[in-house]
Design a protein around this motif. Sequence first.
Motif, mmCIF file in Angstrom:
data_model
loop_
_atom_site.group_PDB
_atom_site.id
_atom_site.type_symbol
_atom_site.label_atom_id
_atom_site.label_comp_id
_atom_site.label_asym_id
_atom_site.label_seq_id
_atom_site.Cartn_x
_atom_site.Cartn_y
_atom_site.Cartn_z
ATOM 1 N N ALA A 1 -4.243 -2.917 -6.725
ATOM 2 C CA ALA A 1 -5.157 -2.505 -7.802
ATOM 3 C C ALA A 1 -4.445 -2.501 -9.146
ATOM 4 C CB ALA A 1 -5.682 -1.099 -7.516
ATOM 5 N N ASN A 2 -3.122 -2.514 -9.135
ATOM 6 C CA ASN A 2 -2.347 -2.407 -10.377
ATOM 7 C C ASN A 2 -2.496 -3.670 -11.232
ATOM 8 O OD1 ASN A 2 0.294 -2.749 -11.993
ATOM 9 N ND2 ASN A 2 0.238 -0.595 -11.457
ATOM 10 N N GLY A 3 -3.023 -3.470 -12.426
ATOM 11 C CA GLY A 3 -3.345 -4.598 -13.305
ATOM 12 C C GLY A 3 -2.121 -5.414 -13.698
ATOM 13 N N GLY B 1 -3.925 -4.249 -0.143
ATOM 14 C CA GLY B 1 -3.342 -2.901 -0.188
ATOM 15 C C GLY B 1 -3.606 -2.240 -1.528
ATOM 16 N N GLY B 2 -3.541 -0.915 -1.545
ATOM 17 C CA GLY B 2 -3.922 -0.134 -2.726
ATOM 18 C C GLY B 2 -3.156 -0.503 -3.986
ATOM 19 N N VAL B 3 -1.871 -0.863 -3.867
ATOM 20 C CA VAL B 3 -1.065 -1.170 -5.053
ATOM 21 C C VAL B 3 -1.542 -2.466 -5.724
ATOM 22 C CG1 VAL B 3 1.302 -1.446 -5.916
ATOM 23 C CG2 VAL B 3 0.872 0.044 -3.985
ATOM 24 N N GLY C 1 -0.665 8.810 -7.048
ATOM 25 C CA GLY C 1 0.015 8.619 -8.317
ATOM 26 C C GLY C 1 -0.131 7.256 -8.957
ATOM 27 N N GLY C 2 -0.386 6.208 -8.143
ATOM 28 C CA GLY C 2 -0.413 4.848 -8.672
ATOM 29 C C GLY C 2 -1.304 4.683 -9.900
ATOM 30 N N PRO C 3 -2.597 5.055 -9.777
ATOM 31 C CA PRO C 3 -3.488 4.867 -10.926
ATOM 32 C C PRO C 3 -3.025 5.667 -12.146
ATOM 33 C CG PRO C 3 -4.742 5.335 -8.924
ATOM 34 C CD PRO C 3 -3.309 5.536 -8.577
ATOM 35 N N VAL D 1 0.110 6.561 -12.952
ATOM 36 C CA VAL D 1 1.286 5.902 -13.545
ATOM 37 C C VAL D 1 0.822 4.696 -14.368
ATOM 38 C CG1 VAL D 1 3.374 4.564 -13.029
ATOM 39 C CG2 VAL D 1 2.926 6.683 -11.784
ATOM 40 N N GLU D 2 -0.116 3.943 -13.809
ATOM 41 C CA GLU D 2 -0.591 2.759 -14.536
ATOM 42 C C GLU D 2 -1.250 3.145 -15.863
ATOM 43 O OE1 GLU D 2 -3.428 0.176 -12.530
ATOM 44 O OE2 GLU D 2 -3.087 -1.392 -14.021
ATOM 45 N N ARG D 3 -2.058 4.205 -15.835
ATOM 46 C CA ARG D 3 -2.732 4.650 -17.072
ATOM 47 C C ARG D 3 -1.712 5.050 -18.127
ATOM 48 N NH1 ARG D 3 -6.584 6.820 -13.776
ATOM 49 N NH2 ARG D 3 -5.488 8.798 -13.634
ATOM 50 N N PHE E 1 5.351 4.669 -6.243
ATOM 51 C CA PHE E 1 4.455 5.038 -7.352
ATOM 52 C C PHE E 1 4.088 6.523 -7.246
ATOM 53 C CE2 PHE E 1 3.665 0.582 -8.430
ATOM 54 C CZ PHE E 1 3.372 0.654 -9.777
ATOM 55 N N ASP E 2 3.754 6.963 -6.025
ATOM 56 C CA ASP E 2 3.327 8.360 -5.840
ATOM 57 C C ASP E 2 4.460 9.331 -6.163
ATOM 58 O OD1 ASP E 2 0.799 7.542 -5.113
ATOM 59 O OD2 ASP E 2 1.242 7.514 -2.968
ATOM 60 N N LYS E 3 5.692 8.972 -5.759
ATOM 61 C CA LYS E 3 6.819 9.880 -6.008
ATOM 62 C C LYS E 3 7.167 9.929 -7.496
ATOM 63 C CE LYS E 3 8.717 9.699 -1.373
ATOM 64 N NZ LYS E 3 9.628 8.971 -0.456
ATOM 65 N N SER F 1 0.852 -1.191 0.000
ATOM 66 C CA SER F 1 0.000 0.000 0.000
ATOM 67 C C SER F 1 0.885 1.237 0.000
ATOM 68 C CB SER F 1 -0.912 -0.023 1.224
ATOM 69 O OG SER F 1 -0.156 0.213 2.389
ATOM 70 N N GLY F 2 0.263 2.394 0.284
ATOM 71 C CA GLY F 2 1.023 3.639 0.319
ATOM 72 C C GLY F 2 1.945 3.692 1.529
ATOM 73 N N GLY F 3 1.576 2.992 2.590
ATOM 74 C CA GLY F 3 2.369 3.056 3.809
ATOM 75 C C GLY F 3 3.074 1.751 4.151
ATOM 76 N N THR G 1 -8.119 -1.562 -0.779
ATOM 77 C CA THR G 1 -7.731 -0.263 -0.215
ATOM 78 C C THR G 1 -8.388 -0.135 1.166
ATOM 79 O OG1 THR G 1 -9.581 0.686 -1.409
ATOM 80 C CG2 THR G 1 -7.456 0.848 -2.462
ATOM 81 N N ASP G 2 -8.054 0.931 1.879
ATOM 82 C CA ASP G 2 -8.575 1.075 3.236
ATOM 83 C C ASP G 2 -10.101 1.120 3.236
ATOM 84 O OD1 ASP G 2 -6.042 0.987 4.135
ATOM 85 O OD2 ASP G 2 -5.867 3.129 4.595
ATOM 86 N N ASN G 3 -10.693 0.358 4.132
ATOM 87 C CA ASN G 3 -12.157 0.253 4.201
ATOM 88 C C ASN G 3 -12.538 -0.217 5.599
ATOM 89 O OD1 ASN G 3 -12.860 -2.903 4.133
ATOM 90 N ND2 ASN G 3 -11.004 -2.547 2.948
HETATM 91 O O1 KG4 Z 1 -4.081 0.822 0.730
HETATM 92 P P1 KG4 Z 1 -4.184 2.245 0.278
HETATM 93 O O2 KG4 Z 1 -5.496 2.721 -0.289
HETATM 94 O O3 KG4 Z 1 -3.835 3.233 1.427
HETATM 95 C C1 KG4 Z 1 -2.771 3.062 2.292
HETATM 96 O O4 KG4 Z 1 -1.659 3.448 1.905
HETATM 97 O O5 KG4 Z 1 -3.014 2.516 3.408
HETATM 98 O O6 KG4 Z 1 -3.010 2.445 -0.805
HETATM 99 C C2 KG4 Z 1 -2.804 3.664 -1.457
HETATM 100 C C3 KG4 Z 1 -1.611 3.520 -2.362
HETATM 101 C C4 KG4 Z 1 -1.175 4.832 -2.988
HETATM 102 O O7 KG4 Z 1 0.215 4.963 -2.852
HETATM 103 C C5 KG4 Z 1 -1.585 4.674 -4.447
HETATM 104 O O8 KG4 Z 1 -0.759 5.404 -5.349
HETATM 105 C C6 KG4 Z 1 -1.420 3.182 -4.640
HETATM 106 O O9 KG4 Z 1 -1.904 2.610 -3.442
HETATM 107 N N1 KG4 Z 1 -2.208 2.713 -5.782
HETATM 108 C C7 KG4 Z 1 -1.672 2.161 -6.897
HETATM 109 C C8 KG4 Z 1 -2.744 1.916 -7.782
HETATM 110 N N2 KG4 Z 1 -3.906 2.314 -7.171
HETATM 111 C C9 KG4 Z 1 -3.552 2.798 -5.944
HETATM 112 N N3 KG4 Z 1 -0.399 1.869 -7.204
HETATM 113 C C10 KG4 Z 1 -0.170 1.313 -8.414
HETATM 114 N N4 KG4 Z 1 -1.137 1.071 -9.323
HETATM 115 C C11 KG4 Z 1 -2.440 1.341 -9.054
HETATM 116 N N5 KG4 Z 1 -3.396 1.089 -9.955
#
Ligand code: KG4
Length: 367
Positions: free
Chosen positions: A290-292, A286-288, A193-195, A197-199, A180-182, A150-152, A318-320
């Motif tokens: 989501a990356n296809g 975790g959010g990452v 940034g993740g979504p 960058v993926e797009r 990804f965000d940086k 994830s982001g953290g 993602t967080d829920n």
């Molecule tokens: O789990 P999350 O929603 O929140 C926490 O960090 O706890 O994760 C968010 C992270 C962000 O850094 C975001 O850029 C990344 O997940 N993220 C992705 C994608 N969607 C979200 N990274 C890569 N590709 C994605 N499609």
Amino acid sequence: MPHTEPTCPDLPTPVMAIESSCDDTACAIVTTGGRILAEATLSQSGHVPFGGVVPEIAARAHLGALPALVRDTLRTAGMQPHELGAIAASCGPGLIGGLIVGADMGKGMAIALDRPFIAVNHIEAHALTARLPGVASNGAPFPYLLLLVSGGHCQCIAVEGIGHYRRLGGTIDDAAGEAFDKVAKMLGLGWPGGPAVERLAREGDPHAVPLPRPLLGRAGCDFSFSGLKTAVAQKLPTEVRAALPRQQAADIAASFQQAVSDIVIDRLGHALDMMDQRPTTLVVAGGVAANGVLRARLQEFATAHDLPFAAPPLRLCTDNAVMVAWAAIETMRARAALGLPIPDDIAMRPRPRWPLSDMAQRMTADV
Ligand code: KG4
Ligand code: ZN
């Protein structure tokens, strides 16, 4: 996927849960059998101009959003507060301001309704999501191998039982999502940034730009992304950045995404060898997740190792708050099986750091 709801006659049901550990404000109501009666998540937009989560803004936004979100969640479930069996909230790890807001809201409700309050470890909640009925086709029996990206957080965890988690390795610098965000920021793509960058990567060649794969092949399953991030920065001299041709930016995005996926797959191979027993399932959260591209590589890895692969739907990756309710339910159920009472954490203070290794204590009489 239809499922028969197991009955847990002695456990209070349903559980309302609150999530406020980072920048998502969430509330859900889940039965002890794992049926989601209502769920809602609000992503905070106040951080966008800053290109990252600002803790003070996050705490204030949770404070502003939670009361109405709790009321809306009850309304969606068609329930009155007194019909709730227990209240749970993420109490760490995370940003302390937000954790205090969510935990105090939950505690206030628990006191007013005379219900137990259950403090949930946010990482444990991610770790157990795969066991929510309907998520993994095999129900993710223990032990399983979890990749949390994830982001953290960026860690490999052996999930051996409720309360029993062995951290096999993790990042020694940035989390994957942070990288990804940086990189997105360097490419002028905004936040999160993740979504983005993926797009952009869809238009690029993943082999166009040579980038390092830090720690690849090294023993253990630690991760490192900061050298990769620096290498990307070096491909972008400051004066060129603003005018970077789109194709070049897309090639960098695709090559970066490829490098991250290569690193994750290599580390996971080592993590698999570090399990005491063969895992039943490979789980990602975790959010990452989501990356296809990463998801496809993980599926390939699982197939090659003859392992079922479980990736929760995006809203549960993602967080829920559904995962928070489910972790509380799993804890209550595991404690009941040991003859232990429902935990009551009304006096527990939220913890910015709360290692998973502390969770084994939850399975003993003194919570
Ligand atoms: O789990 P999350 O929603 O929140 C926490 O960090 O706890 O994760 C968010 C992270 C962000 O850094 C975001 O850029 C990344 O997940 N993220 C992705 C994608 N969607 C979200 N990274 C890569 N590709 C994605 N499609
Ligand atoms: Zn999280």
